[in-house]
Enzyme design. Structure first.
Site, PDB file in Angstrom:
ATOM      1  N   GLU A  50       0.886  -1.174   0.000  1.00 18.74           N
ATOM      2  CA  GLU A  50       0.000   0.000   0.000  1.00 18.74           C
ATOM      3  C   GLU A  50       0.917   1.216   0.000  1.00 18.74           C
ATOM      4  O   GLU A  50       1.462   1.593   1.042  1.00 18.74           O
ATOM      5  CB  GLU A  50      -0.897  -0.017   1.250  1.00 18.74           C
TER       6      GLU A  50
ATOM      7  N   CYS B 182      -2.315   9.520   2.597  1.00 17.07           N
ATOM      8  CA  CYS B 182      -1.832   8.933   1.335  1.00 17.07           C
ATOM      9  C   CYS B 182      -2.744   9.259   0.160  1.00 17.07           C
ATOM     10  O   CYS B 182      -2.274   9.390  -0.961  1.00 17.07           O
ATOM     11  CB  CYS B 182      -1.664   7.433   1.476  1.00 17.07           C
TER      12      CYS B 182
HETATM   13  P1  NAD Z   1       8.081   4.756   5.040  1.00 16.82           P
HETATM   14  O1  NAD Z   1       8.137   3.939   3.804  1.00 16.82           O
HETATM   15  O2  NAD Z   1       9.211   5.644   5.353  1.00 16.82           O
HETATM   16  O3  NAD Z   1       7.931   3.782   6.335  1.00 16.82           O
HETATM   17  C1  NAD Z   1       6.966   2.763   6.407  1.00 16.82           C
HETATM   18  C2  NAD Z   1       7.483   1.676   7.340  1.00 16.82           C
HETATM   19  O4  NAD Z   1       8.670   1.128   6.808  1.00 16.82           O
HETATM   20  C3  NAD Z   1       7.801   2.153   8.741  1.00 16.82           C
HETATM   21  O5  NAD Z   1       7.369   1.175   9.668  1.00 16.82           O
HETATM   22  C4  NAD Z   1       9.313   2.268   8.730  1.00 16.82           C
HETATM   23  O6  NAD Z   1       9.895   2.023   9.985  1.00 16.82           O
HETATM   24  C5  NAD Z   1       9.734   1.191   7.765  1.00 16.82           C
HETATM   25  N1  NAD Z   1      10.965   1.521   7.045  1.00 16.82           N
HETATM   26  C6  NAD Z   1      11.398   2.767   6.681  1.00 16.82           C
HETATM   27  N2  NAD Z   1      12.567   2.672   6.010  1.00 16.82           N
HETATM   28  C7  NAD Z   1      12.870   1.358   5.956  1.00 16.82           C
HETATM   29  C8  NAD Z   1      13.958   0.620   5.378  1.00 16.82           C
HETATM   30  N3  NAD Z   1      14.961   1.241   4.764  1.00 16.82           N
HETATM   31  N4  NAD Z   1      13.954  -0.721   5.502  1.00 16.82           N
HETATM   32  C9  NAD Z   1      12.937  -1.348   6.137  1.00 16.82           C
HETATM   33  N5  NAD Z   1      11.892  -0.713   6.697  1.00 16.82           N
HETATM   34  C10 NAD Z   1      11.860   0.619   6.617  1.00 16.82           C
HETATM   35  O7  NAD Z   1       6.704   5.519   4.971  1.00 16.82           O
HETATM   36  P2  NAD Z   1       6.149   6.593   5.993  1.00 16.82           P
HETATM   37  O8  NAD Z   1       6.985   7.827   5.880  1.00 16.82           O
HETATM   38  O9  NAD Z   1       5.929   6.000   7.337  1.00 16.82           O
HETATM   39  O10 NAD Z   1       4.702   6.879   5.369  1.00 16.82           O
HETATM   40  C11 NAD Z   1       4.487   7.781   4.342  1.00 16.82           C
HETATM   41  C12 NAD Z   1       4.294   7.104   3.008  1.00 16.82           C
HETATM   42  O11 NAD Z   1       3.349   6.066   3.127  1.00 16.82           O
HETATM   43  C13 NAD Z   1       3.707   8.035   1.959  1.00 16.82           C
HETATM   44  O12 NAD Z   1       4.342   7.780   0.730  1.00 16.82           O
HETATM   45  C14 NAD Z   1       2.252   7.656   1.893  1.00 16.82           C
HETATM   46  O13 NAD Z   1       1.620   7.945   0.677  1.00 16.82           O
HETATM   47  C15 NAD Z   1       2.336   6.197   2.145  1.00 16.82           C
HETATM   48  N6  NAD Z   1       1.072   5.697   2.685  1.00 16.82           N
HETATM   49  C16 NAD Z   1       0.312   4.870   1.918  1.00 16.82           C
HETATM   50  C17 NAD Z   1      -0.893   4.425   2.411  1.00 16.82           C
HETATM   51  C18 NAD Z   1      -1.762   3.507   1.627  1.00 16.82           C
HETATM   52  O14 NAD Z   1      -2.704   2.970   2.207  1.00 16.82           O
HETATM   53  N7  NAD Z   1      -1.514   3.285   0.345  1.00 16.82           N
HETATM   54  C19 NAD Z   1      -1.311   4.830   3.677  1.00 16.82           C
HETATM   55  C20 NAD Z   1      -0.507   5.677   4.411  1.00 16.82           C
HETATM   56  C21 NAD Z   1       0.684   6.101   3.909  1.00 16.82           C
END
Ligand code: NAD
Length: 466
Positions: free
Chosen positions: A219, A253
């Site tokens: 997602e 998002c």
């Molecule tokens: P992110 O990708 O930075 O982090 C998401 C998760 O991944 C967190 O738990 C984080 O700890 C982990 N993570 C981060 N970097 C990592 C790595 N290098 N290796 C492994 N795990 C890692 O996203 P975010 O900043 O928490 O959220 C924002 C993003 O999420 C935006 O792009 C938004 O559009 C998207 N989002 C999508 C939905 C959806 O339902 N499609 C919902 C909410 C947010």
């Protein structure tokens, strides 16, 4: 070694996953009674921890209780109620048709849980986006390890406390932490990975999943366009855009990322957008209790860098000490501008002027497939034209965001905005593998045609009529 401190005394992530697999293999999670009991336990724990969750959401994001209740608590409880109501039907074997030449055999599908699921959650709706997938995981009969986002640290802490106090760790476990813990989790073999977050990090999980051919739901995010056509009701359009853009201060998002506005109505629309902001968040959103804050300094600085002062036509003010950025509109924005080169995920609204809907469609199609698309118009012909020419995860006509709250619509992205979908029945399906089964009858009229020695000529004749 990555240690966890748990009731069961499980002291490493590897051991945790192993214990969950041992528990899953007992088949305890497959009984419908077990699933119902656990879903009810989750619902009552949410009620019990509601005050703490609301406080955590206020601490992490400055969300008001009203907004947090609406977008994090209520939606999760509704998802549980829906699963409880339909679980029997969802879990029942599904008969499918059997073609004439195979009759009187019978055919059906049986849903089975995958096993041990990893759910990785982001920070923006830290409670909802952690718990909603878990409802589907439990309903489908799996076990789950949740990794909440370390960025929303207060919410992560409450989630951990609530889930540890509700479930045995060999069924539902929480591993708090950042990249180090995530890497340790990714090195384990899961039976399903459900990731919500950015496209870039989603790709990392996809790669880790490939190692074991683990199925995934991703997602992800992206830039969700919002088209405003000349025939739209501008007052209503403005209110509904402002609702979707400024919920959670733009950190949603599926928030409308930017506007593609027909030049004939741009001036009037901008006036209505200003009115709508002030109606919802007063003339000074800095002191308005309904207006949330940016999650942290990193994102605050990232957003400030996207604001080009000479293009700001409304807002543009900020206060770093409070992580506050005013609702900000930018006009005459071009595709090359910084604000159009990444997902904004904040309270900046770029306005792009177009002459007609074809121009808007071309603009959208030059970018990646968005998670959401919004179109404001009274013309069904224009709406059809947009939907035929564009690809997106979900859309809403004449409103924003609310398509996510219809449990009968699957929620997910396409291309770089995601793989797979969930919500309601679709969550159950996401976390289930469907076994396809055909039951042969003892009398099979067509067997003489399929067993050798074949009559090739007759065989070809028969297939003409199938
Ligand atoms: P992110 O990708 O930075 O982090 C998401 C998760 O991944 C967190 O738990 C984080 O700890 C982990 N993570 C981060 N970097 C990592 C790595 N290098 N290796 C492994 N795990 C890692 O996203 P975010 O900043 O928490 O959220 C924002 C993003 O999420 C935006 O792009 C938004 O559009 C998207 N989002 C999508 C939905 C959806 O339902 N499609 C919902 C909410 C947010």
């Amino acid at each position: 070694m990555h240690t966890t401190h748990t009731e069961l005394g499980i002291n490493s992530i590897a051991e945790l996953v192993k214990q969950q697999r041992v528990f899953f293999k007992t088949n305890a999670t497959k009984s419908i009674d077990f699933r119902v009991t656990q879903l009810k336990a989750l619902k009552s724990s949410i009620t019990q921890y509601e005050v703490q969750m609301l406080a955590a959401l206020h601490q992490d994001l400055g969300k008001s209780d009203a907004e947090a209740f609406l977008t994090e608590i209520a939606i999760t409880k509704q998802e549980i109620d829906n699963a409880l109501k339909h679980l029997k039907k969802w879990t029942a074997p599904q008969r499918v048709k059997t073609p004439l030449q195979l009759q009187p055999a019978q055919s059906y599908r049986i849903a089975e849980p995958y096993g041990v699921v990893l759910v990785v959650a982001p920070w923006n709706y830290p409670i909802q986006l952690a718990l909603l997938p878990i409802v589907g995981v439990i309903a489908a009969g799996n076990t789950v390890v949740l990794k909440p986002s370390e960025v929303a640290s207060a919410s992560s802490k409450v989630l951990k406390e609530m889930l540890v106090n509700t479930f045995e760790e060999n069924f539902v476990a929480v591993v708090e932490g950042g990249i180090e813990e995530a890497k340790a989790l990714m090195s384990e073999r899961f039976d399903y990975i459900f990731f919500t977050g950015s496209t870039h990090v989603g790709q990392i999980y996809y790669q880790a999943a490939a190692k074991h051919l683990t199925p995934v739901t991703l997602e992800l995010g992206g830039k969700s366009p919002c088209i405003v056509e000349a025939d739209a009701n501008l007052k209503k359009t403005a209110e509904r855009i402002i609702f979707g853009k400024y919920l959670n201060c733009g950190q949603t998002c599926i928030a409308p990322d930017y506007l593609l506005v027909n030049q004939k109505v741009k001036k009037e629309l901008i006036a209505e957008l200003k009115n709508a902001v002030e109606k919802m968040y007063t003339q000074n959103s800095a002191t308005c209790e309904w207006y949330p804050r940016i999650i942290n300094e990193h994102h605050f600085n990232r957003l400030i860098a996207l604001i080009e002062p000479e293009k700001v036509i409304y807002g543009g003010t900020f206060d770093q000490s409070k992580l506050y950025i005013a609702p900000t509109f930018m006009d005459n924005v071009a595709k090359e501008d910084a604000v159009m080169r990444e997902e904004i995920f904040g309270p900046i609204l770029p306005i792009i002027t177009v002459d007609n809907v074809t121009e808007a469609i071309d603009f959208i199609n030059e970018g990646e497939k968005p998670l959401a698309l919004y179109i404001f118009s009274k013309s069904q012909q224009i709406i059809n034209q947009v939907f035929e020419a564009t690809s997106f995860g979900s859309a809403c006509v004449n409103d924003t965001i609310i398509q996510i709250s219809n449990k009968n619509l699957p929620f997910g992205g396409v291309g770089k905005s995601g793989i797979g979908s969930y919500h309601g029945r679709y969550s159950f399906e996401t976390f289930s593998h469907y076994k396809s089964i055909m039951k042969q009858a003892s009398f099979e009229p067509t067997s003489r045609f399929r067993f050798a020695p074949w009559n090739y000529k007759l065989l070809r004749q028969i297939f003409k009529y199938l």
